[in-house]
Structures are given as C-alpha cells and as structure tokens.
Enzyme design. Structure first.
Site, PDB file in Angstrom:
ATOM      1  N   ASN A 283      -3.164   0.731  -2.799  1.00  0.00           N
ATOM      2  CA  ASN A 283      -2.137   0.029  -3.203  1.00  0.00           C
ATOM      3  C   ASN A 283      -0.916   0.716  -4.343  1.00  0.00           C
ATOM      4  OD1 ASN A 283      -4.955  -1.801  -3.410  1.00  0.00           O
ATOM      5  ND2 ASN A 283      -2.669  -3.292  -3.060  1.00  0.00           N
TER       6      ASN A 283
ATOM      7  N   CYS B   9      -7.719  -0.806   3.396  1.00  0.00           N
ATOM      8  CA  CYS B   9      -8.542  -1.805   4.370  1.00  0.00           C
ATOM      9  C   CYS B   9      -9.419  -1.705   5.236  1.00  0.00           C
ATOM     10  CB  CYS B   9      -7.786  -2.660   4.830  1.00  0.00           C
ATOM     11  SG  CYS B   9      -7.859  -4.405   5.698  1.00  0.00           S
TER      12      CYS B   9
ATOM     13  N   HIS C 175       1.032  -0.959  -0.299  1.00  0.00           N
ATOM     14  CA  HIS C 175       0.018  -0.672   0.229  1.00  0.00           C
ATOM     15  C   HIS C 175       0.945   1.054  -0.222  1.00  0.00           C
ATOM     16  CE1 HIS C 175      -4.279  -2.007   0.208  1.00  0.00           C
ATOM     17  NE2 HIS C 175      -3.646  -2.871   0.992  1.00  0.00           N
TER      18      HIS C 175
HETATM   19  P1  HMG Z   1     -17.247 -13.900  12.409  1.00  0.00           P
HETATM   20  O1  HMG Z   1     -18.536 -13.135  13.098  1.00  0.00           O
HETATM   21  O2  HMG Z   1     -16.886 -14.283  13.158  1.00  0.00           O
HETATM   22  O3  HMG Z   1     -18.060 -15.250  11.205  1.00  0.00           O
HETATM   23  O4  HMG Z   1     -17.210 -12.992  11.291  1.00  0.00           O
HETATM   24  P2  HMG Z   1     -19.707 -16.145  11.968  1.00  0.00           P
HETATM   25  O5  HMG Z   1     -18.722 -17.634  11.056  1.00  0.00           O
HETATM   26  O6  HMG Z   1     -19.321 -16.217  13.389  1.00  0.00           O
HETATM   27  O7  HMG Z   1     -20.522 -15.668  10.488  1.00  0.00           O
HETATM   28  C1  HMG Z   1     -20.453 -14.079  11.361  1.00  0.00           C
HETATM   29  C2  HMG Z   1     -22.009 -14.497  10.140  1.00  0.00           C
HETATM   30  O8  HMG Z   1     -21.091 -13.870   8.890  1.00  0.00           O
HETATM   31  C3  HMG Z   1     -23.262 -14.999   9.662  1.00  0.00           C
HETATM   32  O9  HMG Z   1     -24.566 -14.444   9.365  1.00  0.00           O
HETATM   33  C4  HMG Z   1     -22.421 -16.327   8.861  1.00  0.00           C
HETATM   34  O10 HMG Z   1     -23.393 -16.712   7.690  1.00  0.00           O
HETATM   35  C5  HMG Z   1     -21.570 -15.125   7.829  1.00  0.00           C
HETATM   36  P3  HMG Z   1     -25.795 -13.906  10.451  1.00  0.00           P
HETATM   37  O11 HMG Z   1     -26.035 -15.739  10.956  1.00  0.00           O
HETATM   38  O12 HMG Z   1     -24.949 -13.236  11.655  1.00  0.00           O
HETATM   39  O13 HMG Z   1     -26.585 -13.689  10.079  1.00  0.00           O
HETATM   40  N1  HMG Z   1     -20.700 -15.242   7.286  1.00  0.00           N
HETATM   41  C6  HMG Z   1     -20.269 -15.358   5.717  1.00  0.00           C
HETATM   42  N2  HMG Z   1     -21.701 -14.253   4.658  1.00  0.00           N
HETATM   43  C7  HMG Z   1     -21.062 -14.826   3.802  1.00  0.00           C
HETATM   44  N3  HMG Z   1     -20.199 -15.317   3.292  1.00  0.00           N
HETATM   45  C8  HMG Z   1     -18.491 -15.653   4.586  1.00  0.00           C
HETATM   46  C9  HMG Z   1     -19.255 -15.754   5.525  1.00  0.00           C
HETATM   47  N4  HMG Z   1     -19.453 -16.411   6.856  1.00  0.00           N
HETATM   48  C10 HMG Z   1     -19.704 -16.565   7.496  1.00  0.00           C
HETATM   49  N5  HMG Z   1     -17.810 -16.557   3.654  1.00  0.00           N
HETATM   50  C11 HMG Z   1     -15.438 -13.966   8.702  1.00  0.00           C
HETATM   51  C12 HMG Z   1     -15.555 -14.017  10.207  1.00  0.00           C
HETATM   52  C13 HMG Z   1     -14.516 -14.159   8.677  1.00  0.00           C
HETATM   53  C14 HMG Z   1     -16.818 -14.330   8.122  1.00  0.00           C
HETATM   54  C15 HMG Z   1     -15.039 -12.306   9.387  1.00  0.00           C
HETATM   55  O14 HMG Z   1     -14.608 -11.754   9.340  1.00  0.00           O
HETATM   56  C16 HMG Z   1     -15.354 -11.535   7.312  1.00  0.00           C
HETATM   57  O15 HMG Z   1     -15.719 -12.218   6.200  1.00  0.00           O
HETATM   58  N6  HMG Z   1     -14.009 -11.295   7.868  1.00  0.00           N
HETATM   59  C17 HMG Z   1     -13.430 -10.438   5.796  1.00  0.00           C
HETATM   60  C18 HMG Z   1     -12.597  -8.826   6.451  1.00  0.00           C
HETATM   61  C19 HMG Z   1     -12.204  -8.648   5.433  1.00  0.00           C
HETATM   62  O16 HMG Z   1     -13.015  -9.161   4.098  1.00  0.00           O
HETATM   63  N7  HMG Z   1     -11.187  -8.104   4.351  1.00  0.00           N
HETATM   64  C20 HMG Z   1     -10.355  -7.356   3.866  1.00  0.00           C
HETATM   65  C21 HMG Z   1      -9.997  -7.991   3.456  1.00  0.00           C
HETATM   66  S1  HMG Z   1      -8.191  -8.457   4.016  1.00  0.00           S
HETATM   67  C22 HMG Z   1      -6.931  -7.158   3.232  1.00  0.00           C
HETATM   68  O17 HMG Z   1      -7.540  -5.959   2.772  1.00  0.00           O
HETATM   69  C23 HMG Z   1      -5.445  -6.922   3.020  1.00  0.00           C
HETATM   70  C24 HMG Z   1      -5.156  -7.926   1.652  1.00  0.00           C
HETATM   71  O18 HMG Z   1      -5.037  -6.943   0.769  1.00  0.00           O
HETATM   72  C25 HMG Z   1      -3.451  -8.002   1.957  1.00  0.00           C
HETATM   73  C26 HMG Z   1      -2.749  -6.657   3.100  1.00  0.00           C
HETATM   74  O19 HMG Z   1      -2.936  -5.740   2.845  1.00  0.00           O
HETATM   75  O20 HMG Z   1      -1.831  -6.680   3.636  1.00  0.00           O
HETATM   76  C27 HMG Z   1      -5.859  -9.192   1.562  1.00  0.00           C
HETATM   77 MG    MG Z   2      -4.430  -5.050   0.649  1.00  0.00          MG
END
Ligand code: HMG
Ligand code: MG
Length: 310
Positions: A258, A249, A218
């Site tokens: 980025n 993020c 980034h």
């Molecule tokens: P949680 O709350 O611990 O999950 O989140 P859970 O299993 O308890 O589920 C909570 C709710 O989410 C439930 O729905 C699930 O069904 C739903 P509810 O019953 O409350 O209606 N759920 C989902 N829905 C859709 N798709 C799924 C899914 N899983 C559960 N796959 C979880 C844990 C991992 C799901 C959550 O924390 C999450 O989605 N995090 C994503 C965060 C993210 O995307 N961050 C940005 C990307 S990382 C980044 O940008 C860095 C990177 O670029 C590299 C860098 O720059 O260093 C890659």
């Molecule tokens: Mg990133």
C-alpha cells in the site's frame, strides 16, 4: 475602504482520517509469519502514534492466507483504548462468528469489481459474494458491530485488465445499501494514475455520498500519493495506508504494498491537513515491524527521517 484580505481557497480539508492497514494488508503478503505477540506490539505502537483505526487482521481461511492465522489471539491481546477501532476482515458467517467471539467491534467485508479477481480471492462470483455479505452485514449490525466495505480492482484487475467504472459504482452501491458505513475503493494492483483515480471517485460518488468513501491505493507504480491528492480534491476524507509500505494481496500477482503511511502523513503535514498522527512515532512502529521481518521500511519519508536521525 480597505479591501478584505483575500483568502485563497484550498481544495484540501482540515482533517483526514488515516486507516492503517499494515497489520492486515501488509502482513498478509509477507512470506514470513509474525507471532501474535509481535503483531500485538506492532498494533499498540501504531495506536501510540495516534492512529484511531487500525486493521488488526483477517478471519479468513488459514489455507488461503496463512499469515493471518491467530488473528483471534491478536484481537484478544490488544489493550482497549477509547476511540480506537481494530477492524478485521471477514469473508463469511464463519468469519463473523469468530470475530464476535474474539470481541471485534468492527469488521470489513471485501468484494471486487472484477469477476475473475472475485473468484481467485474468495472463490465466489461478485453477486454471490454480495448476497453473502448482506447476510454477514445484517448479523454484524444486529450485534452493534460496525461494517466497512471494500471494492477491489477499482482501477484495474490483474486478470482482466481494464475494469468498467459502472461495475465499481454498482458494487460500491450494493455495499453501501447493505449498511457498510464506509466504502474503501481499492486500487489492488496499484496501476491507477491521478486523473483515472479522480474519475473513479467521481463516478462512485454519484451513487455513494463522498462522505462515505475512502481510498486504498497500492503503490506498485509509485502513483498512490498523486492518486490520493486527486481523491482529496474530489472530497474524500478517509485514506488507507500501510506503515513502511508493507503489503500487497496474495491473490493479485505483482501487486506491491500500500501507500506508505509515513509518506501519506508527510504529504498531509505539508498541506496543513491534520490527522492526529505523529510522524516520528509512526516511523518507529514501521522500523519495529520491518526489523521483525528482517528488512528496512519501503517508505521514502521513513528512510529520509532515519538518515537525519543517524
Ligand atoms: P472456500 O474454499 O470456497 O470456502 O473459500 P469453504 O466454505 O468451502 O471452506 C473451505 C475451508 O475453509 C473449510 O475448512 C472451512 O472450514 C474453512 P476445511 O473443512 O477444508 O478444513 N473456512 C474458514 N476458516 C477460517 N475462517 C473462515 C473460514 N471460512 C471457511 N472465515 C473463503 C472461501 C472466502 C473462505 C476463502 O476464499 C478465503 O478465506 N479467502 C480470503 C482471501 C483473502 O483474505 N484475501 C486477501 C484479502 S482481500 C485484499 O487484500 C484486497 C483489499 O486489501 C482491498 C484492495 O487492495 O483492493 C481488501
Ligand atoms: Mg489492499
């Protein structure tokens, strides 16, 4: 007898693969949500520019990252092109199942080298996320789906500050051991500088062969291009970037976008490093998406090009 002409050895490769992350990393951090149709057209334009790996979105919880809702529709709407891959981020088995249903052929799992960031981003410990990802990676690979791995916070954490290189190396090693074909090393908040980036890549390459490493910087402090240069000198051949400098993020306060793909490409072109990407077509894709968001590209190269075209 005449001396052989001297060739100056260059530390740069003939070819670098650019992984375009704008449609995922870029759009995930925009306040405005773009409809699936616009996201599809954006990705098609990036493919027209010659990019062969374009992250199409994330199958994560929409309550965590609402901008990535409808990624299944985006995947389903993309035209198949030979040799072009559209990976999607997957945090768990639920995400993998959705990805497979939507026809994904490549996924990315995302871990962190910082405990606090791991909690804030995916509500899990580093160890917990790695064991979950091992299960996801095995199931994906059994379906013939390629798996890429990310390590976040490789050069600093928004919550913990300094991150130990040993932690970065071990998380990268675990992702490699579970079958990730490539590990992308993320400076999530863009705080690194060139020699720190070099030291980080060098430390990780003691554990994961450099041919399997990518960098993902980034550009918060404007250092990303310099950091890429030292990574290339260390043997890295894959660089992530985001057209128009989109990105950030949602769980890394203050993180800017980025490295802009146009700026990366301008540098690679200048170094004589091929990438297969056309700068003007790429810049037009950047103008298309920023126009849809109601602003202009952050890339310096894109701004300079636009000025010459006026
Ligand atoms: P949680 O709350 O611990 O999950 O989140 P859970 O299993 O308890 O589920 C909570 C709710 O989410 C439930 O729905 C699930 O069904 C739903 P509810 O019953 O409350 O209606 N759920 C989902 N829905 C859709 N798709 C799924 C899914 N899983 C559960 N796959 C979880 C844990 C991992 C799901 C959550 O924390 C999450 O989605 N995090 C994503 C965060 C993210 O995307 N961050 C940005 C990307 S990382 C980044 O940008 C860095 C990177 O670029 C590299 C860098 O720059 O260093 C890659
Ligand atoms: Mg990133």
């Amino acid at each position: 007898m005449a001396a052989e002409p001297q060739t100056v050895p260059t530390p740069y490769p003939d070819f670098v693969k650019i992984v375009e992350v704008g449609p995922r990393d870029g759009l995930q951090n925009e306040d405005q949500r773009l409809p699936a149709e616009i996201r599809i057209e954006f990705i098609e334009r990036l493919a027209d520019a010659g990019l062969t790996t374009i992250e199409a979105g994330s199958l994560v919880s929409p309550s965590w990252v609402p901008q990535m809702a409808q990624t299944e529709r985006v995947l389903a709407g993309l035209r198949h092109r030979e040799g072009v891959s559209y990976p999607v981020l997957v945090p768990n088995m639920r995400g993998l199942e959705d990805a497979l249903r939507a026809g994904a052929r490549e996924i990315a799992v995302f871990a962190a080298a910082s405990e606090t960031f791991s909690q804030k981003n995916i509500n899990n410990t580093i160890a917990g996320s790695l064991s979950r990802y091992a299960e996801v990676a095995a199931a994906a690979r059994a379906e013939g789906v390629a798996v890429r791995g990310y390590v976040s916070c490789t050069l600093g954490c928004p919550y913990e500050g300094e991150v130990a290189l040993i932690a970065v190396r071990e998380v990268a090693g675990s992702l490699f051991d579970m079958g990730c074909y490539e590990i992308s090393l993320g400076d999530t908040i863009g705080v690194g500088t060139a020699e720190k980036a070099r030291a980080m890549v060098r430390a990780v390459s003691e554990r994961v062969p450099v041919a399997h490493l990518a960098v993902h910087f980034h550009d918060t402090y404007g250092q990303a291009l310099a950091n890429v240069l030292t990574a290339l000198q260390e043997g890295v051949r894959v660089v992530d970037a985001s057209v128009a400098g989109l990105g950030g993020c949602p769980y890394a306060p203050g993180a800017a976008g980025n490295l802009a793909t146009e700026d990366l490409l301008y540098m690679l072109d200048g170094l004589g490093v091929r990438s297969g990407v056309d700068l003007r077509t790429l810049a037009a894709a950047g103008r298309f998406v920023t126009g849809s968001l109601g602003r202009t590209p952050r890339s310096r190269a894109a701004q300079a090009l636009a000025a010459t075209e006026e």
